[in-house]
Design an enzyme around this catalytic site. Sequence first.
Site, mmCIF file in Angstrom:
data_model
loop_
_atom_site.group_PDB
_atom_site.id
_atom_site.type_symbol
_atom_site.label_atom_id
_atom_site.label_comp_id
_atom_site.label_asym_id
_atom_site.label_seq_id
_atom_site.Cartn_x
_atom_site.Cartn_y
_atom_site.Cartn_z
ATOM 1 N N GLU A 48 -8.157 -2.038 9.684
ATOM 2 C CA GLU A 48 -7.941 -2.548 8.360
ATOM 3 C C GLU A 48 -8.057 -4.188 8.512
ATOM 4 O O GLU A 48 -7.023 -4.664 9.108
ATOM 5 C CB GLU A 48 -6.697 -1.968 7.850
ATOM 6 C CG GLU A 48 -6.245 -2.458 6.439
ATOM 7 C CD GLU A 48 -4.835 -1.637 6.050
ATOM 8 O OE1 GLU A 48 -4.252 -2.370 5.272
ATOM 9 O OE2 GLU A 48 -4.743 -0.703 6.410
ATOM 10 N N ASP A 59 2.963 -8.125 1.045
ATOM 11 C CA ASP A 59 3.059 -8.810 2.243
ATOM 12 C C ASP A 59 4.366 -9.205 2.455
ATOM 13 O O ASP A 59 5.112 -9.802 1.624
ATOM 14 C CB ASP A 59 2.213 -9.883 2.646
ATOM 15 C CG ASP A 59 0.652 -9.597 2.688
ATOM 16 O OD1 ASP A 59 0.362 -8.152 2.808
ATOM 17 O OD2 ASP A 59 -0.295 -10.365 2.515
#
Length: 270
Positions: A48, A59
């Site tokens: 990924e 994130d």
Amino acid sequence: MSTSFAFEAAKAEGRAALVGYLPACFPSVEVSIEALKVMAGAGCDLIELGLPYSDPVMDGPTIQAAVQQTLDAGARVDDVFRVLEAVAATGTPTVIMTAWNPVERRGVERFAQQLHDAGGAGLITPDVTPEAVPEWSAAADARGLDKIFLVAPSSTDERIAMTTAACRGFVYATAVMGVTGARATTSELAAPLVARTRSLAPAGLPVGVGLGISNGDQAAEVAEYADGVIVGSALVRAVLDHPGDRTGALAALSRLTEDLADGVRRGVRS
């Protein structure tokens, strides 16, 4: 090559697939390619690639730090496709994970074609729902690209059913609420979410679990009920902990990936 290949191969061995994440071009284009090839060689079934973007969606601080380094170094979307092409050439199915804005800015058709031409398997889009981006579904379908959307513990049954019906390849189940980051223990919400998703998804659609997995023991635990074990922050940290030390970073990345790969093989499938 579709992500289904990775899940089918792992299933044939009676185990979950290991999905490894790094931001593309981190800490540089060249080292990024080396690092991702190390991960593939050490046991990742699927890669990924994070597309560096200045406005984090999911994130946590570890991935944010890596992405900021990459942006400061001047990484561009075309560089991401360079990395993708090099990694996909190894035969390991490779997907891009990105916020929607870079796709929209480039143009959905153009982005999809570049993804296809570079050998990418598909796209993970964490900040959009299927009904919001019909143009992406059409572009992906025309090129045989996987469409990977997310479900979460807060998702309603109706939302899970709708999301999984739109997926191809696998569905990404976020096991904890909040941003990414390696954790000392796996979430107690993960197994119930996987069970609920399986009960509502099209038959045979693999369910990958991400967020928080940091070692082989945790990977083994999640592999007992998930089709895929997705690891990001811990792998990123292995590189961040060796600034300017390419050899040390790659060695640490290899050790961690091997530990995680051993973990998914130790998990007893339920």
